[in-house]
Structures are given as C-alpha cells and as structure tokens.
Design a protein around this motif. Structure first.
Motif, PDB file in Angstrom:
ATOM      1  N   ALA A  61      40.573  31.404  52.760  1.00 39.91           N
ATOM      2  CA  ALA A  61      40.228  32.647  52.076  1.00 39.91           C
ATOM      3  C   ALA A  61      40.358  32.494  50.563  1.00 39.91           C
ATOM      4  O   ALA A  61      39.496  32.961  49.801  1.00 39.91           O
ATOM      5  N   VAL A  62      41.422  31.848  50.125  1.00 34.50           N
ATOM      6  CA  VAL A  62      41.645  31.695  48.683  1.00 34.50           C
ATOM      7  C   VAL A  62      40.600  30.769  48.071  1.00 34.50           C
ATOM      8  O   VAL A  62      40.082  31.031  46.984  1.00 34.50           O
ATOM      9  N   ARG A  63      40.262  29.677  48.752  1.00 33.01           N
ATOM     10  CA  ARG A  63      39.209  28.792  48.240  1.00 33.01           C
ATOM     11  C   ARG A  63      37.894  29.557  48.106  1.00 33.01           C
ATOM     12  O   ARG A  63      37.151  29.372  47.129  1.00 33.01           O
ATOM     13  N   ARG A  64      37.599  30.400  49.088  1.00 37.59           N
ATOM     14  CA  ARG A  64      36.359  31.163  49.040  1.00 37.59           C
ATOM     15  C   ARG A  64      36.358  32.137  47.856  1.00 37.59           C
ATOM     16  O   ARG A  64      35.365  32.252  47.124  1.00 37.59           O
ATOM     17  N   LEU A  65      37.481  32.807  47.650  1.00 34.24           N
ATOM     18  CA  LEU A  65      37.571  33.758  46.537  1.00 34.24           C
ATOM     19  C   LEU A  65      37.485  33.050  45.192  1.00 34.24           C
ATOM     20  O   LEU A  65      36.718  33.450  44.309  1.00 34.24           O
ATOM     21  N   LEU A  66      38.269  31.990  45.014  1.00 30.61           N
ATOM     22  CA  LEU A  66      38.249  31.276  43.741  1.00 30.61           C
ATOM     23  C   LEU A  66      36.884  30.641  43.483  1.00 30.61           C
ATOM     24  O   LEU A  66      36.432  30.566  42.338  1.00 30.61           O
TER      25      LEU A  66
END
Length: 307
Positions: A61-66
């Motif tokens: 999720a964090v990779r997708r957001l960043l």
C-alpha cells in the motif's frame, strides 16, 4: 537552493490511520508524513525525500501511495519486518482528539540521515515521537548546514500500557527544540511546554524568548480556526509576535494533517522568500485547504485551491 526545484527531506513515520470524526464518519487511510508529502507535491516544484522505516505489513500500500507522486524519491524509505504504526484517532464535537497507537518500527540512526545533509531543507515531523533519539538529531545538526524545521507534535505524547497516548512534558524538550532553525507546535503543545496556556501576546512572547536561540530563528504556533502566530527576534534583539488569521478554503470537515500541511507550506515558501510572515500566510492557505479535505486520498485537491 539547487536549481529551480527545492530538495526537501521529510523525516517521520507513515502510519495506518483509522479516523473517526464527530459526524460519525469512519475513515480508513494512511497518514503521518504522507500528509506532508501530499501537500508539498501540490504546492510547487520540489524533490521530496521521505526518510522513514515502514513495516512490511503495509509495504504494498505504501509503495503504491508513494509511487503516485512523481516528485517523491524513495532513497530514504526502508521496509522493515516490524509491524507498522497503526494510529486510531477519534475526534469529539469539541475537536478534542483521543489517540491509540499500535505497532512500531525501529528508530532511525544517523547513517540513515546523512544522505540528506545537502538538501535545501530537512523537516523533522514527529508523528509517533519515537522516530529517532536526541543524540541522533544532535549529530545531524552538527553535520548539516541546511534549513532544519521541526514539528514537535508527538514528542509531547507518552504511551501507556494500553497503547493510549497522553500529553506529558517531554524530558529535555529544550535540547530537542534547540536543534531546529524553525520550530512548530500547536497551541496545546506550546501551552504544555510553557507551563500555562498561551492566551496573550505577552505570554506567547515570553515562551518564544525561551525557545529562540543560537540556531532557532522562529517559533510557529498553530491555533486551528484562529490561524497561527510567529515569534522571532527583531534586529535589535527584542521579541516580535505576529498573528496570521486562518484562511479556510471551504467548509472544514477534517483537521487531520492540517499541521503537516502548514509546515510544508511554510517550508516551501520560506525557501523561496526567506520571509517568515510571507511563509506563514502561505502556510495558512495550505492548512485552510487541507482542513476541507478528508483523508490522504483527497489531499491531491489542495492544488485546486491554489489556482
């Protein structure tokens, strides 16, 4: 500054957030320094370097957001085995907040910060208050020549056996604040450190006298719907307190992330102008837009309020 784009590092935590607001809305989101990144991405030309440890449980999720922000560089992000911080925030009708924090990742070491010594600005945003130790911050301060900003925020929070956060006087808080050129607190946090609510210009100035020092050039106190104050020394060495009225862009719906947005607006404008008043006025515009948006997903609309 290097070229036309500011190089800004944001040191802190990326939280999972569960936010409950007085109207009964429950929002599941990601937050922490993501609010800073989302706001800064919309403000102007900047290379943004998040510096944080992130739990493997939220890596996808964090990779997708960043990855959704082209201005973000992942050099300072490391995914670790520990469970990521998960913050439960509940606001009552008086905008008072109850906070519980689960999970937790290791503190950052000085080796993680050294690659960003040559940034135009480094913003330490204490989302959990456990991002790094004082000795690490002091080492960074000794080695860096960049503009250092600090949102004190969760340094003022302890954590009990049930993982509930509570306000307390941070041990050695003067030493933490002395490491920053620009210090930001909200009015509750400032009153806690001052030992009494800062309800007058005189009281605010007296607290500013304690905070300003050889490295610390300005104190910023955010006051929600009332706006913000700046405290600086004038050329004769006296204390000047200036108030900046709030500039809500629409009907406020969620104050989460407004302080993060304020700091990013201030940082970007101050790097461009070198003026505390100009930076505070611009920061109020950014915070005013942020409070009218709900959750990290809507923060991309901040740019609409700047046209």
């Amino acid at each position: 500054m290097s070229g036309n784009a500011c190089r800004i590092a944001v040191v802190g935590s990326i939280n999972r957030d569960t936010i409950c607001t007085p109207d009964g809305t429950r929002t599941e989101s990601y937050g922490g320094i993501l609010y800073s990144i989302a706001a800064l991405d919309q403000i102007g030309s900047a290379e943004i370097f998040p510096v944080c440890n992130v739990g493997k449980d939220v890596e996808d999720a964090v990779r997708r957001l960043l990855g959704s922000w082209t201005s973000v560089r992942l050099d300072g992000v490391r995914f670790v085995p520990e469970r990521n911080p998960h913050c439960f925030l509940t606001y009552d009708s008086g905008n008072r907040k109850r906070e519980t924090l689960l999970g937790g990742v290791p503190a950052l070491a000085i080796e993680r910060l050294r690659p960003f010594l040559d940034c135009d600005a480094v913003c330490f945003n204490f989302i959990t208050g456990m991002e790094l130790e004082l000795r690490t911050l002091r080492a960074f301060r000794r080695e860096s020549r960049c503009l250092v900003l600090m949102d004190v925020h969760s340094l003022t929070l302890g954590i009990d056996s049930r993982r509930c956060r509570f306000f307390r006087m941070p041990p050695g808080w003067e030493a933490w604040l002395a490491c920053a050129n620009i210090v930001q607190l909200n009015e509750h946090e400032a009153g806690l450190l001052a030992g009494a609510p800062l309800r007058s210009v005189a009281a605010t100035g007296e607290f500013g006298e304690r905070v300003l020092g050889p490295e610390t050039r300005a104190l910023l106190i955010t006051r929600g719907e009332e706006g913000a104050d700046s405290v600086v020394r004038n050329p004769k060495g006296g204390i000047e307190v200036q108030h900046y009225p709030a500039r809500p862009a629409d009907v406020p719906v969620d104050e989460t992330g407004c302080g993060d947005a304020f700091l990013m607006g201030f940082t970007w404008s101050f790097l461009k102008t070198g003026s505390v008043p100009a930076a505070c006025r611009f920061a109020n515009r950014i915070a005013g837009a942020a409070c009218c948006l709900r959750g990290i997903e809507q923060m991309a609309r901040i740019g609409d309020y700047l046209k």
